[in-house]
Design a protein around this motif. Structure first.
Motif, short mmCIF file in Angstrom:
data_model
loop_
_atom_site.label_atom_id
_atom_site.label_comp_id
_atom_site.label_asym_id
_atom_site.label_seq_id
_atom_site.Cartn_x
_atom_site.Cartn_y
_atom_site.Cartn_z
N CYS A 22 1.94 1.22 6.93
CA CYS A 22 0.75 0.72 6.23
C CYS A 22 0.57 1.57 4.98
O CYS A 22 1.41 2.40 4.66
N GLY A 23 -0.53 1.34 4.27
CA GLY A 23 -0.78 2.12 3.07
C GLY A 23 -0.54 1.37 1.78
O GLY A 23 -0.34 1.98 0.73
N GLU A 24 -0.58 0.03 1.84
CA GLU A 24 -0.56 -0.74 0.59
C GLU A 24 -1.92 -0.63 -0.10
O GLU A 24 -2.91 -0.21 0.50
N TYR A 25 -1.96 -1.03 -1.35
CA TYR A 25 -3.25 -1.19 -2.02
C TYR A 25 -3.67 -2.65 -1.96
O TYR A 25 -2.89 -3.55 -2.27
N LYS A 71 -9.88 -0.18 -12.16
CA LYS A 71 -9.02 -1.26 -12.65
C LYS A 71 -7.85 -1.43 -11.69
O LYS A 71 -7.51 -0.53 -10.92
N VAL A 72 -7.23 -2.59 -11.74
CA VAL A 72 -6.11 -2.88 -10.85
C VAL A 72 -4.96 -1.94 -11.20
O VAL A 72 -4.51 -1.90 -12.35
N PRO A 73 -4.48 -1.17 -10.25
CA PRO A 73 -3.41 -0.21 -10.54
C PRO A 73 -2.05 -0.89 -10.65
O PRO A 73 -1.87 -2.04 -10.23
N ASP A 74 -1.10 -0.19 -11.22
CA ASP A 74 0.28 -0.66 -11.28
C ASP A 74 0.90 -0.48 -9.90
O ASP A 74 1.08 0.65 -9.43
N ALA A 83 3.20 6.23 -4.34
CA ALA A 83 2.48 5.16 -3.64
C ALA A 83 1.11 5.00 -4.28
O ALA A 83 0.53 5.96 -4.79
N VAL A 84 0.60 3.77 -4.22
CA VAL A 84 -0.78 3.48 -4.63
C VAL A 84 -1.48 2.91 -3.42
O VAL A 84 -1.05 1.89 -2.87
N THR A 85 -2.55 3.55 -2.98
CA THR A 85 -3.21 3.15 -1.74
C THR A 85 -4.71 3.01 -1.96
O THR A 85 -5.22 3.24 -3.05
#
Length: 303
Positions: free
Chosen positions: A255-258, A281-284, A222-224
């Protein structure tokens, strides 16, 4: 199962597992972008009251519902979801943070567990997976150690060293307390199946609510917007399967989106810079869609 997508920050509608369910009529989208900035991280009374009025205006689902809300900065909305759910019930809370602090304003993503515990139909909250520094000297950070002592709150870190505290704390299911130290029963050291069996034996209500902040997962899954834990996704999915097979799930939320941080409120901006890791920077974000597909599919299969 009814799936509700609350679009507060733009992180969800274009994700493949969400988009195809919306297109197929398997989910309902609520455009709440105008609410987002005032609710994100914390909300003043008037802003939160406006959200609650919206939530109460929705038709009550005839069965269990799954609600996706975007960033973990909106986790305090879970208290309103639970308030509208039938009880008595137990709340199963998967998160890298305990969300148990006393805050001002009261409606804060770091304090919603206290709002849930104040509801008369909530018997207990069980928090599973924290690794965060919130457990370092929790007495100095406004932690609800009273609920931990009286058993209405159980907390099981994935891994954390002993926590020093000057406040007296009694031992509980997830910890031993003595001599000013809380020694946690870390899940990384336990057999997951044995832990789940013991957990389910302690749940005394037929109904449960499941709330998931994906920052409980490692960064590979996950990316948060927050620092992250180490609970493997497969173990989280196993917990969903076991819990849904043994209890009546009245609802769940994820929940837990970026979502990029664009606070207009200077106090929120300062707080986010102090509490949240800096991302240059914007993550993948592909991993978030993959994880959401697996989580949503697990609930669909069970409910």
């Amino acid at each position: 199962m009814e799936i509700r997508i609350l679009d507060l920050d733009g992180s969800l509608p274009s994700q493949a597992p969400v988009a195809h369910r919306l297109q197929a009529g398997q989910a309902v989208l609520h455009d709440l972008r105008s609410f987002g900035p005032a609710l994100r991280l914390w909300a003043r009374r008037q802003s939160y009251a406006a959200f609650e009025a919206f939530w109460k205006s929705l038709p009550q689902p005839s069965g269990p519902s799954l609600t996706l809300v975007g960033s973990g900065d909106f986790h305090h909305l879970t208290a309103s979801f639970i308030a509208a759910a039938p009880g008595p019930l137990t709340v199963l809370h998967f998160d890298n943070h305990p969300d148990w602090c006393w805050t001002m304003p009261r409606r804060h993503c770091g304090s919603w567990v206290n709002e849930a515990l104040a509801l008369p139909h909530v018997e207990r909250v069980v928090t599973i997976g924290p690794c965060s520094d919130d457990l370092v000297r929790p007495d100095r950070k406004g932690a609800n150690l009273e609920a931990l002592s009286n058993g209405r709150l159980e907390l099981f870190p994935w891994w954390h060293g002993p926590s020093e505290t000057r406040k007296p704390v009694r031992s509980g299911a997830g910890h031993d307390a003595a001599d000013g130290m809380i020694r946690w029963h870390n899940l990384v050291d336990q057999d997951w199946g044995t832990f789940l069996c013991a957990l389910m034996e302690r749940i005394k209500t037929d109904r449960i609510w499941i709330t998931i902040d994906k920052d409980v997962l490692p960064p590979t899954e996950a990316v948060t917007n927050w620092d992250q834990g180490g609970l493997p996704l497969q173990r989280l999915i196993e917990a969903i399967r076991r819990l849904t097979a043994n209890f009546t799930v009245v609802g769940a939320d994820i929940c837990g989106e970026y979502a990029p941080i664009r606070h207009r409120n200077p106090f929120k901006l300062i707080e986010s810079r102090l509490d949240q890791p800096r991302i240059d920077k914007v993550p993948d974000l592909a991993v978030n869609a993959e994880t959401n597909e697996r989580l949503i599919a697990a609930f669909e299969a069970a409910l």
